[in-house]
Design a protein around this motif. Sequence first.
Motif, PDB file in Angstrom:
ATOM      1  N   GLU A 244       0.814  -1.215   0.000  1.00  0.00           N
ATOM      2  CA  GLU A 244       0.000   0.000   0.000  1.00  0.00           C
ATOM      3  C   GLU A 244       0.846   1.264   0.000  1.00  0.00           C
ATOM      4  O   GLU A 244       0.337   2.364  -0.255  1.00  0.00           O
ATOM      5  N   VAL A 495      -6.315   5.081  -6.850  1.00  0.00           N
ATOM      6  CA  VAL A 495      -5.334   4.570  -5.884  1.00  0.00           C
ATOM      7  C   VAL A 495      -4.101   5.485  -5.911  1.00  0.00           C
ATOM      8  O   VAL A 495      -2.961   5.031  -5.947  1.00  0.00           O
ATOM      9  N   ARG A 499      -6.361   8.766  -0.894  1.00  0.00           N
ATOM     10  CA  ARG A 499      -7.223   7.606  -1.103  1.00  0.00           C
ATOM     11  C   ARG A 499      -8.485   7.673  -0.242  1.00  0.00           C
ATOM     12  O   ARG A 499      -8.459   8.210   0.855  1.00  0.00           O
ATOM     13  N   THR A 549      -1.652  -3.599  -4.346  1.00  0.00           N
ATOM     14  CA  THR A 549      -1.620  -2.227  -3.824  1.00  0.00           C
ATOM     15  C   THR A 549      -3.008  -1.765  -3.417  1.00  0.00           C
ATOM     16  O   THR A 549      -3.200  -1.221  -2.321  1.00  0.00           O
ATOM     17  N   ALA A 553      -4.289  -1.024   0.375  1.00  0.00           N
ATOM     18  CA  ALA A 553      -4.681   0.360   0.657  1.00  0.00           C
ATOM     19  C   ALA A 553      -6.090   0.426   1.247  1.00  0.00           C
ATOM     20  O   ALA A 553      -6.376   1.268   2.109  1.00  0.00           O
ATOM     21  N   ARG A 556      -5.808  -0.996   5.063  1.00  0.00           N
ATOM     22  CA  ARG A 556      -5.125  -0.186   6.095  1.00  0.00           C
ATOM     23  C   ARG A 556      -5.907   1.097   6.354  1.00  0.00           C
ATOM     24  O   ARG A 556      -5.804   2.080   5.624  1.00  0.00           O
ATOM     25  N   HIS A 563       1.035   6.245   2.332  1.00  0.00           N
ATOM     26  CA  HIS A 563      -0.370   5.837   2.240  1.00  0.00           C
ATOM     27  C   HIS A 563      -1.221   6.855   2.987  1.00  0.00           C
ATOM     28  O   HIS A 563      -1.138   6.974   4.206  1.00  0.00           O
TER      29      HIS A 563
END
Length: 621
Positions: A244, A495, A499, A549, A553, A556, A563
């Motif tokens: 991520e 992405v 985000r 990825t 993402a 998390r 990120h």
Amino acid sequence: MTNIERHTYDVVVIGAGGAGLRAAIEARLAGKKTAIISKSLFGKAHTVMAEGGAAAAMGNVNAKDNWQVHFRDTMRGGKFLNNFRMAELHAKEAPDRIWELETYGALFDRTKDGKISQRNFGGHEYPRLAHVGDRTGLELIRTLQQKIVSLQQEDYAAHGDYEARIRVFQECTITELFIENGAVAGAFGYYRESGEFVLFETSAIVLATGGVGKSYKVTSNSWEYTGDGHALALRSGATLINMEFLQFHPTGMVWPPSVKGILVTESVRGDGGVLRNTDGKRFMFDYVPDVFRKQYAETEEEADRWYSDPDNNRRPPELLPRDEVARAINSEVKAGRGTQAGGVLLDIASRLKPEQITKRLPSMYHQFKELADVDITKQPMEVGPTCHYVMGGVEVDADTGAAAVSGLFAAGEVSGGMHGSNRLGGNSLSDLLVFGKRAGEHAAAHATETRRRKPSAAAVDAAVETALAPLQRGEGGENPYALHHELQDIMGTLVGIIRREGELRDSLVRLAELKERVKKVGATGGRRYNPGWHLALDLRNMLVVSECTAKAALERTESRGGHTREDFPKMDPNWRQVNLVCSLEGEDVRLEHKPLPVMRPELQGLFERSELAKYMTDEEL
């Protein structure tokens, strides 16, 4: 039957950048027959784009610098998600690797008393980057190449053959790794010019293939960076961590459109350059996070004094870690204080004399003059964030570089863990040297201890079939260029640097649709140099890495380093304990949580407890 060129080597290094060349040198010095596989022409690896320098605590400019300070800066930059053992080894061994490079013939810039010069860079407490103007990566590749040539000359003297024990296969792309009974057995690929297939039988492979940036339209990365090593590792049964975390370098070119994303080295800011918005304000003072308040200046006067008296003043905010600077620029542009092209202004002309700029930053002067018709000795540069580096990569043992598959090793950008959630500028080049050496050393040892396996005929036939499939579909298949454009649009739009949950979920739906279409991709023409065919084969690598990825993402639910979740804008100490690990089950990406190793008490002692508490739980402390 398809003709396949066959070779047998003790160690095969996939990638001819800094990590790959250093690994190959170490394997060859251990007496192993070693192959170096370069996707591009030998000497054209993306490492040449690393301009600012290699970070190593040599103490040549400020004697207070040492490995402990470098370790501390690296952990802070990575927001404590780093594999602490990798960060420790890197900080301790980087000076030796730089001095070693000098014995190979590297010509570093010097201080007045003849020592290797070191410059300031973002996130580093002291001047730490050994450099060659703003062309350090080029010098590193040139030097390692020359070392390999010298080893080939030794082979000629001993065996009458320049390539007896170390050989370069250039313009060669690897599409499959062969695993037999859970261990490495070989690698399969093709020559880009002729389209002819090649098979390497080996018991030890070092992945040194770099990053994933060509999944994004605005990127500083060159065409080779299609996530090949990440995808090869996944398909072989290894795991990826930290996917991520993508670094959007704060300063890429934004104008003209044809050069958008090309890197503007951090050396500009390290040598005194300042960032201003279109109102003329030096805006970085407004974006210093609380955790960095003690280390960074609050006024222009205080910041400017630091360059002449670094012992007594706090650093300029332009030298914050890259993730902080990139978010600040993004915020200024979103607030309407950016340029018409969507950037901000980076000014070095008012800070240094023209002759100083052309001496310290010759590549930047030439780059802007030739590509944008801007004279940086007189005018500011327009800059904005560009996809630059992936912190995530193959999960490896810190000391050996070994992946979860026996005989598979990784080093450099393709490996994960060292940089945590954000890489400090300059740590990449020394990372290549430190862990390239270690991976080569342990790959050679593995080759000594392990009986070589042969890839099965069925596995080789399957690799050939996969490679030829796009050509067999021809015009009846999906257009690879159109699919690549769609992938870049998904990743850049959904992405990207900022985000959101809804967009991430949408990206996974669209990536799933794209995955099915990539299975039907076609390419017209024959196998002799055919860029459409090459891209068709690269697409499946970019797609699986992009899925890793996006999934990580979404999972998390905090913001940390590279990120940034708009819906979860703060760091969560509980997430500090977690690596997100990606693996493949069939064609599906599987995501699991894995705890980080707990930093040893003596290393924790290098930080104030109040600082650690911002990142770590009470249980860890």
